[in-house]
Design a protein around this motif. Structure first.
Motif, PDB file in Angstrom:
ATOM      1  N   LYS A  14       8.524  -3.488  -0.128  1.00 30.31           N
ATOM      2  CA  LYS A  14       7.924  -3.578  -1.450  1.00 30.31           C
ATOM      3  C   LYS A  14       8.811  -4.430  -2.348  1.00 30.31           C
ATOM      4  CE  LYS A  14       8.488  -0.699  -4.759  1.00 30.31           C
ATOM      5  NZ  LYS A  14       8.780  -1.640  -5.871  1.00 30.31           N
ATOM      6  N   TYR A  20       4.388   1.044  -8.534  1.00 31.86           N
ATOM      7  CA  TYR A  20       3.640   2.115  -7.883  1.00 31.86           C
ATOM      8  C   TYR A  20       2.624   2.674  -8.874  1.00 31.86           C
ATOM      9  CZ  TYR A  20       7.318   2.389  -4.271  1.00 31.86           C
ATOM     10  OH  TYR A  20       8.193   2.124  -3.258  1.00 31.86           O
ATOM     11  N   GLU A  23       3.703   4.930 -11.686  1.00 31.14           N
ATOM     12  CA  GLU A  23       4.496   4.351 -12.773  1.00 31.14           C
ATOM     13  C   GLU A  23       3.630   3.905 -13.952  1.00 31.14           C
ATOM     14  OE1 GLU A  23       8.456   2.686 -10.577  1.00 31.14           O
ATOM     15  OE2 GLU A  23       6.665   1.443 -10.368  1.00 31.14           O
ATOM     16  N   GLN A  63       8.614   5.322  -8.827  1.00 29.57           N
ATOM     17  CA  GLN A  63       8.441   4.662  -7.530  1.00 29.57           C
ATOM     18  C   GLN A  63       7.770   5.617  -6.535  1.00 29.57           C
ATOM     19  OE1 GLN A  63      12.321   2.974  -6.533  1.00 29.57           O
ATOM     20  NE2 GLN A  63      11.746   1.109  -7.592  1.00 29.57           N
ATOM     21  N   GLU A  64       6.663   6.198  -6.976  1.00 27.06           N
ATOM     22  CA  GLU A  64       5.888   7.121  -6.148  1.00 27.06           C
ATOM     23  C   GLU A  64       4.412   6.753  -6.227  1.00 27.06           C
ATOM     24  OE1 GLU A  64       6.716  10.952  -7.711  1.00 27.06           O
ATOM     25  OE2 GLU A  64       8.733  11.078  -6.857  1.00 27.06           O
ATOM     26  N   LYS A  66       0.674   5.149  -4.644  1.00 28.53           N
ATOM     27  CA  LYS A  66       0.189   3.924  -4.016  1.00 28.53           C
ATOM     28  C   LYS A  66       0.897   2.706  -4.579  1.00 28.53           C
ATOM     29  CE  LYS A  66      -4.087   1.252  -3.403  1.00 28.53           C
ATOM     30  NZ  LYS A  66      -5.533   1.186  -3.742  1.00 28.53           N
ATOM     31  N   ILE A  67       1.234   1.765  -3.698  1.00 30.02           N
ATOM     32  CA  ILE A  67       1.852   0.519  -4.142  1.00 30.02           C
ATOM     33  C   ILE A  67       0.766  -0.408  -4.677  1.00 30.02           C
ATOM     34  CG2 ILE A  67       3.158  -1.514  -3.431  1.00 30.02           C
ATOM     35  CD1 ILE A  67       4.473   0.213  -1.293  1.00 30.02           C
TER      36      ILE A  67
END
Length: 212
Positions: A14, A20, A23, A63-64, A66-67
């Motif tokens: 990533k 993410y 965020e 940083q959690e 889905k990207i």
């Protein structure tokens, strides 16, 4: 708010500037009266949320989830620009031997190395140029050129403009437009999502240093 990315990148890891889903934050926007007139703010604003005379979009740092490959994290993009960090790994993009910064540019920008250009694309360190060129469809379409940059400085922001409707609610009036840092009539109504810098002293990357 997390804004659209300057490029839609799908690298093996990533990229540092890619956010993410967790965020994304709600933005409690409001207008307040400042010395220059009405100014966009947050209902619980902190002084550090303004930079270069403009309010910046909030982002989480969890940083959690889905990207969001086709989006950009506002605060990490700005950090890359201000600290000369790689958009892929977040580490320095400056060559320690030359002091120059490695950058991937569309050929349309890099055709005239004597010119200077504004860009919202952060630099890319030499170690990750090859991966970025291979994986990013935008770069492939634009016939990219790998350059080194001698210097750059902030000149503007990508931002959304806001106003108030007849009911006094804060509403977006323009989406993702470039605003110069000297456009003082627009900055108070803007919510910045990316920093724009002016790069100068462009040179083709030395052939012997190309690890890609």
């Amino acid at each position: 708010m997390i804004g659209p990315a300057a490029t839609g990148t799908t690298l093996h890891g990533k990229p540092y500037v890619t956010p993410y889903a967790e965020e994304s934050l709600d933005l409690p926007l409001a207008f307040e009266w400042a010395a220059e007139g009405p100014r966009l703010t947050y209902r619980d604003a902190l002084p550090q949320e303004w930079m270069f005379g403009v309010l910046w979009a909030r982002c989480g740092t969890a940083q959690e989830g889905k990207i969001l490959w086709h989006m950009v994290h506002t605060l990490r993009q700005r950090r890359c620009m201000l600290k000369r960090l790689c958009r892929v790994c977040g580490k320095p993009a400056t060559d320690p031997d030359t002091g120059r910064v490695c950058w991937i540019l569309p050929s349309a920008l890099a055709d005239d190395f004597r010119s200077s250009w504004p860009t919202a694309h952060p630099p890319t360190c030499k170690a990750h140029v090859g991966e970025a060129l291979t994986a990013c469809p935008y770069l492939r379409r634009e016939a990219p050129v790998v350059c080194t940059v001698g210097d750059y400085f902030p000149v503007g922001v990508l931002a959304n403009l806001y106003g108030e409707d007849d009911g006094g609610r804060v509403v977006e009036t323009r989406h993702q437009i470039a605003i110069g840092l000297d456009e003082f009539h627009l900055l108070p109504r803007a919510l910045a999502t990316q920093l724009i810098v002016q790069i100068s002293d462009l040179q083709p990357a030395p052939q012997e240093s190309r690890a890609w």
